[in-house]
Every structure is written in C-alpha cells, then in structure tokens.
Design a protein around this motif. Structure first.
Motif, PDB file in Angstrom:
ATOM      1  N   LEU A  29       0.835  -1.196   0.000  1.00  0.00           N
ATOM      2  CA  LEU A  29       0.000   0.000   0.000  1.00  0.00           C
ATOM      3  C   LEU A  29       0.870   1.245   0.000  1.00  0.00           C
ATOM      4  CD1 LEU A  29      -2.857   1.275   0.266  1.00  0.00           C
ATOM      5  CD2 LEU A  29      -2.530   1.172   2.740  1.00  0.00           C
ATOM      6  N   ALA A  30       0.632   2.143  -0.964  1.00  0.00           N
ATOM      7  CA  ALA A  30       1.374   3.396  -1.039  1.00  0.00           C
ATOM      8  C   ALA A  30       0.545   4.588  -0.564  1.00  0.00           C
ATOM      9  CB  ALA A  30       1.850   3.642  -2.468  1.00  0.00           C
ATOM     10  N   HIS A  31      -0.772   4.522  -0.782  1.00  0.00           N
ATOM     11  CA  HIS A  31      -1.619   5.683  -0.437  1.00  0.00           C
ATOM     12  C   HIS A  31      -3.048   5.210  -0.252  1.00  0.00           C
ATOM     13  CE1 HIS A  31      -2.878   9.891  -0.360  1.00  0.00           C
ATOM     14  NE2 HIS A  31      -3.833   9.589  -1.200  1.00  0.00           N
ATOM     15  N   ARG A  32      -3.702   5.741   0.785  1.00  0.00           N
ATOM     16  CA  ARG A  32      -5.122   5.443   1.020  1.00  0.00           C
ATOM     17  C   ARG A  32      -5.830   6.729   1.415  1.00  0.00           C
ATOM     18  NH1 ARG A  32      -5.502   0.877   4.799  1.00  0.00           N
ATOM     19  NH2 ARG A  32      -5.881  -0.434   2.955  1.00  0.00           N
ATOM     20  N   ALA A  33      -6.980   6.976   0.813  1.00  0.00           N
ATOM     21  CA  ALA A  33      -7.781   8.155   1.131  1.00  0.00           C
ATOM     22  C   ALA A  33      -9.246   7.764   1.121  1.00  0.00           C
ATOM     23  CB  ALA A  33      -7.522   9.277   0.129  1.00  0.00           C
ATOM     24  N   ARG A  34     -10.031   8.370   2.005  1.00  0.00           N
ATOM     25  CA  ARG A  34     -11.480   8.144   2.024  1.00  0.00           C
ATOM     26  C   ARG A  34     -12.169   9.395   1.496  1.00  0.00           C
ATOM     27  NH1 ARG A  34     -14.996   4.714   4.360  1.00  0.00           N
ATOM     28  NH2 ARG A  34     -13.352   3.691   5.560  1.00  0.00           N
ATOM     29  N   GLN A  75      -2.622  -0.459 -13.865  1.00  0.00           N
ATOM     30  CA  GLN A  75      -1.701   0.351 -14.647  1.00  0.00           C
ATOM     31  C   GLN A  75      -0.412  -0.458 -14.850  1.00  0.00           C
ATOM     32  OE1 GLN A  75      -2.759   3.562 -15.523  1.00  0.00           O
ATOM     33  NE2 GLN A  75      -4.659   3.355 -14.371  1.00  0.00           N
ATOM     34  N   PRO A  76       0.450  -0.053 -15.763  1.00  0.00           N
ATOM     35  CA  PRO A  76       1.680  -0.835 -15.944  1.00  0.00           C
ATOM     36  C   PRO A  76       2.470  -1.035 -14.655  1.00  0.00           C
ATOM     37  CG  PRO A  76       1.438   0.764 -17.717  1.00  0.00           C
ATOM     38  CD  PRO A  76       0.364   1.072 -16.712  1.00  0.00           C
ATOM     39  N   ASP A  77       2.517  -0.010 -13.797  1.00  0.00           N
ATOM     40  CA  ASP A  77       3.421   0.000 -12.653  1.00  0.00           C
ATOM     41  C   ASP A  77       2.736   0.222 -11.314  1.00  0.00           C
ATOM     42  OD1 ASP A  77       2.791   2.483 -13.821  1.00  0.00           O
ATOM     43  OD2 ASP A  77       4.377   3.481 -12.713  1.00  0.00           O
ATOM     44  N   TYR A  78       1.410   0.240 -11.277  1.00  0.00           N
ATOM     45  CA  TYR A  78       0.701   0.366 -10.002  1.00  0.00           C
ATOM     46  C   TYR A  78      -0.729  -0.128 -10.179  1.00  0.00           C
ATOM     47  CZ  TYR A  78      -1.013   4.825 -11.950  1.00  0.00           C
ATOM     48  OH  TYR A  78      -1.569   5.783 -12.750  1.00  0.00           O
ATOM     49  N   PHE A  79      -1.433  -0.236  -9.057  1.00  0.00           N
ATOM     50  CA  PHE A  79      -2.778  -0.800  -9.058  1.00  0.00           C
ATOM     51  C   PHE A  79      -3.685   0.105  -8.240  1.00  0.00           C
ATOM     52  CE2 PHE A  79      -6.025  -3.831  -7.416  1.00  0.00           C
ATOM     53  CZ  PHE A  79      -6.461  -4.371  -8.616  1.00  0.00           C
ATOM     54  N   LEU A  80      -4.805   0.521  -8.847  1.00  0.00           N
ATOM     55  CA  LEU A  80      -5.790   1.344  -8.162  1.00  0.00           C
ATOM     56  C   LEU A  80      -6.943   0.475  -7.674  1.00  0.00           C
ATOM     57  CD1 LEU A  80      -6.088   4.345 -10.674  1.00  0.00           C
ATOM     58  CD2 LEU A  80      -4.636   4.197  -8.646  1.00  0.00           C
ATOM     59  N   ILE A 128     -16.019   6.310  -0.526  1.00  0.00           N
ATOM     60  CA  ILE A 128     -15.132   5.565  -1.405  1.00  0.00           C
ATOM     61  C   ILE A 128     -13.746   5.537  -0.772  1.00  0.00           C
ATOM     62  CG2 ILE A 128     -14.079   5.417  -3.687  1.00  0.00           C
ATOM     63  CD1 ILE A 128     -16.468   6.901  -4.814  1.00  0.00           C
ATOM     64  N   VAL A 129     -13.236   4.348  -0.541  1.00  0.00           N
ATOM     65  CA  VAL A 129     -11.870   4.194  -0.061  1.00  0.00           C
ATOM     66  C   VAL A 129     -10.995   3.994  -1.284  1.00  0.00           C
ATOM     67  CG1 VAL A 129     -10.306   2.903   1.418  1.00  0.00           C
ATOM     68  CG2 VAL A 129     -12.696   3.172   2.086  1.00  0.00           C
ATOM     69  N   ALA A 130     -10.199   5.008  -1.595  1.00  0.00           N
ATOM     70  CA  ALA A 130      -9.347   4.998  -2.783  1.00  0.00           C
ATOM     71  C   ALA A 130      -7.930   4.631  -2.372  1.00  0.00           C
ATOM     72  CB  ALA A 130      -9.369   6.369  -3.458  1.00  0.00           C
ATOM     73  N   GLU A 131      -7.379   3.593  -2.999  1.00  0.00           N
ATOM     74  CA  GLU A 131      -6.063   3.083  -2.621  1.00  0.00           C
ATOM     75  C   GLU A 131      -5.158   2.957  -3.845  1.00  0.00           C
ATOM     76  OE1 GLU A 131      -7.745   0.194   0.963  1.00  0.00           O
ATOM     77  OE2 GLU A 131      -8.069  -0.277  -1.158  1.00  0.00           O
ATOM     78  N   ILE A 132      -3.897   3.239  -3.634  1.00  0.00           N
ATOM     79  CA  ILE A 132      -2.876   3.068  -4.666  1.00  0.00           C
ATOM     80  C   ILE A 132      -1.855   2.068  -4.137  1.00  0.00           C
ATOM     81  CG2 ILE A 132      -1.094   4.185  -6.057  1.00  0.00           C
ATOM     82  CD1 ILE A 132      -2.648   6.803  -5.758  1.00  0.00           C
ATOM     83  N   TYR A 133      -1.655   0.997  -4.885  1.00  0.00           N
ATOM     84  CA  TYR A 133      -0.684  -0.036  -4.525  1.00  0.00           C
ATOM     85  C   TYR A 133       0.443  -0.056  -5.554  1.00  0.00           C
ATOM     86  CZ  TYR A 133      -4.168  -1.950  -1.278  1.00  0.00           C
ATOM     87  OH  TYR A 133      -5.070  -2.125  -0.253  1.00  0.00           O
ATOM     88  N   LEU A 134       1.663  -0.134  -5.058  1.00  0.00           N
ATOM     89  CA  LEU A 134       2.843  -0.262  -5.901  1.00  0.00           C
ATOM     90  C   LEU A 134       3.480  -1.621  -5.664  1.00  0.00           C
ATOM     91  CD1 LEU A 134       2.414   2.831  -6.069  1.00  0.00           C
ATOM     92  CD2 LEU A 134       4.885   3.100  -5.970  1.00  0.00           C
TER      93      LEU A 134
END
Length: 373
Positions: free
Chosen positions: A180-185, A279-284, A298-304
């Motif tokens: 997990l790189a970033h999480r926002a609600r 995405q090529p290098d991350y996952f939303l 909405i819980v928005a998360e960015i995974y690397l």
C-alpha cells in the motif's frame, strides 16, 4: 412526478439490448426502497477489505462497514483468516475501533464489561462463567482471498469468489507482490450507482479529465463483459507515455502488469462495489461503501510493487488525487439532476455499453431481491 411502489417493474427494460434499453429509473437512485435493496445486495456480496500484505501477521485485523454492519477480519496464531461481526455477544458492543490494528495479546476484548475472545471467536473460560456466555461465540462472517486481496461477506453470496469468471489481466498480474502506497477516504454526495456508472465509461474524459484524456484517449477504449459479476474495460496508452502519472514516466517503479498489458490500462469491476485499474506500474482500488441514497464513501487506494521506490509515489498520488476530485464533482452534480422530481431516464449512448452492463446487473439483482422472501 411522484415515486411509485411499482418502479422495480420498469427495471425489466434493462434486459433489452444496449441500443433499445433505457437507463435506470429515478427511484433506483433516490427511493428508500432502493436503499433497502442496496443493503440486502451488499450483505450478500463479496466486499473487499484490504491487501493480504496488510494483514499478514498473527493478531492483525482489518475492518469494513457494510450498511452499518461492522465486519472484521483477523489473522489467527495459526495464520488462518477469520471474519466476524464486530460485536460482543454479551451486550453488542463493538470490540474494535478504526480500520485496522494489531491485537498484541491475540484476543478480542470488549471495552464495556471486559469479555475476551480468542481469535477463533470463542469466549475465554472465566468470562463464560462471569457473564453467562456458555454456548455463545462471535458470529462468523464469510472470508475469501483472491488476486492477493481479502474479501468478506455478511451473508452467503450467489457463488464462491473463486468461481467468478475474472478478467485475465488480474490473474496474470503481480498482485501478490503489492504494498500500500496511499489510502484516502472520499465522501461523495451522490448515489453509489452513479459513482460506478462513471467508472464504467470513458467518454467523459474530454470534458472532465483533460489530463487523463491526453494519456488514455476515449477513442482508444473498449468494454468487456465476462458473463458474471466482473465487468472490464481497456484503454491504450499514448506512445509518448510510459504510464499514467504527472511525469508520464515510470520513475523507477517496478512493473505490476504482465508484459502483454504494459501498454494498456485495464479496468475491472467486481459487482457491486470493487473498482480496480491495473496500470503498468501500479494498481488502483476503489472500495464503494453506500451510506444513504445520496451519500457514498469511497476508499481509494494506490498499490505499488513492494520493490518500487517510495520517492516515486507523489508522481502517481498527485495525478489521481486531482482525477478523483474531478469524478466526485461531476457525480455530485449528476445526482442533483437525477434527484429532480421531473427527471426521466434517457437512452444509452453507443459508447455506454459498460454502463448498460452494470445497470443490467443492478436490475437483475433488484428483481431477484424484490421477489425473494
């Protein structure tokens, strides 16, 4: 126009072919009956909770709210995952707070009267006698894992998660290697279905997301239906971009997508409430949590990839914070129009086959629920 109790009958028009169908009726977005149907729908669906990497150690738990039902998933000392309704069997007090944490003593303790439970949900012997809990254990929920993510369900879903026909790009991506790189609600003043419909089409990119349109043009997009609870979409990257970000460059981030998917953005939606973008290098990941007819969290998360440099994260986070804000604004504006008493649904544009696919799933689920006991 007043709301009518027979509006679910109009959902049958969603079963028509794309060019002949009309969009969902107004009542599906604003009526108390629709909110109750949504509650039943989400209770019997697989709801995403977190990535496996976030709940890897014994005693670590993660929580999710499903229409007021707080469910927790916890990793036991035996490394098994178990899910429970988060309430003490004595007086119903929730045992945990927040979105997750670590139970250092490997037990769940009620903050009200001190009842303690092992991570199998069984009350400790002294509390059985002290509080009269003989034969009582925490109520279990269902838990499943797929694509490196953890899911729960309050009631039995239509089929096991592993039996859902899924987009092949999710199966071949390195999703087990994420961090997990970033999480926002985000709280959105709109019905949850409008948020999903917005995700299901990209012809709004030009007016709403000019920076996204420059990288993944609407004209190079397509939709996919996998015949179950998964829908998908694909968008080609422009030749001058390595990825979707502020810099358009990988900046040292490791690939997550399989080699054949590294020039394509692949979106997938697990009905009803999990939206993803490979995405090529991350996952939303977007976890949709309805709160009311006109409110969605909405819980928005960015995974690397776990080996990607942390210094490259702002390049991605800044792009999607702006894009997500644009989506919130347009969904809220659309909801205000649909909530108007005189609103009547229009036809689907030729490019809205993904929206129609989602609406058909909604209509099918609603019709099944209104005829169920």
């Amino acid at each position: 126009m007043t709301e009518t109790r027979d509006w679910p009958d109009r959902l049958r028009s969603q079963m028509s072919e794309h060019g002949e169908a009309r969009q969902l009726p107004r009542e599906a977005f604003v009526s108390p009956e629709a909110v109750e149907l949504d509650r039943r729908l989400f209770a019997s669906s697989w709801i995403p909770v977190c990535h496996q990497s976030e709940i890897a150690l014994p005693g670590v738990f993660s929580a999710v709210d499903v229409f007021g039902e707080r469910l927790i998933v916890v990793r036991g000392a035996d490394l098994e995952l178990r899910a429970f309704f988060d309430r003490c069997v004595h007086r119903g007090t929730p045992l945990t707070e927040g979105e997750g944490g670590r139970l250092e003593r490997l037990e769940l303790v009620c903050p009200y009267h001190g009842a303690s439970y092992d991570l199998g949900g069984r009350p400790r012997a002294p509390d059985v006698i002290r509080l009269g809990l003989a034969g009582r254990s925490l109520e279990r929920a269902l838990v499943s894992e797929r694509f490196g993510f953890v899911f729960v369900a309050a009631r039995e879903p239509p089929r096991p998660l592993q039996d859902e026909a899924a987009p092949p790009w999710l199966e071949r991506a390195s999703l087990h290697a994420l961090r997990l790189a970033h999480r926002a609600r985000h709280d959105v003043a709109a019905n949850w279905k409008l948020c999903v419909e917005n995700f299901q089409e990209s012809h709004h990119f030009g007016p709403v997301h000019p920076s996204l349109e420059r990288l993944t043009p609407f004209s190079r997009s397509s939709s996919h239906d996998f015949g179950g609870r998964f829908l998908g979409g694909s968008m080609d990257l422009v030749s001058e971009a390595e990825t979707v970000s502020e810099s358009r460059a990988l900046q040292g981030r490791r690939f997550i997508a399989a080699e054949e998917d590294r020039r394509i953005v692949r979106d997938a939606h697990l009905f009803p409430g999990w939206l993803t973008s490979l995405q090529p290098d991350y996952f939303l990941s977007y976890r949709i949590q309805p709160r009311a007819a006109d409110r969605t969290s909405i819980v928005a998360e960015i995974y690397l990839h776990r080996e990607s440099p942390p210094a490259s994260e702002p390049d991605v986070v800044a792009f999607w914070e702006r894009t997500n804000a644009e989506d919130r604004t347009i969904c809220e504006r659309q909801h205000r129009g649909i909530a108007s008493p005189s609103y009547t649904p229009g036809p689907y544009a030729p490019s809205e086959d993904g929206v129609h696919g989602f609406d058909r799933l909604v209509a099918s689920a609603y019709l099944r629920l209104v005829t169920a006991p």
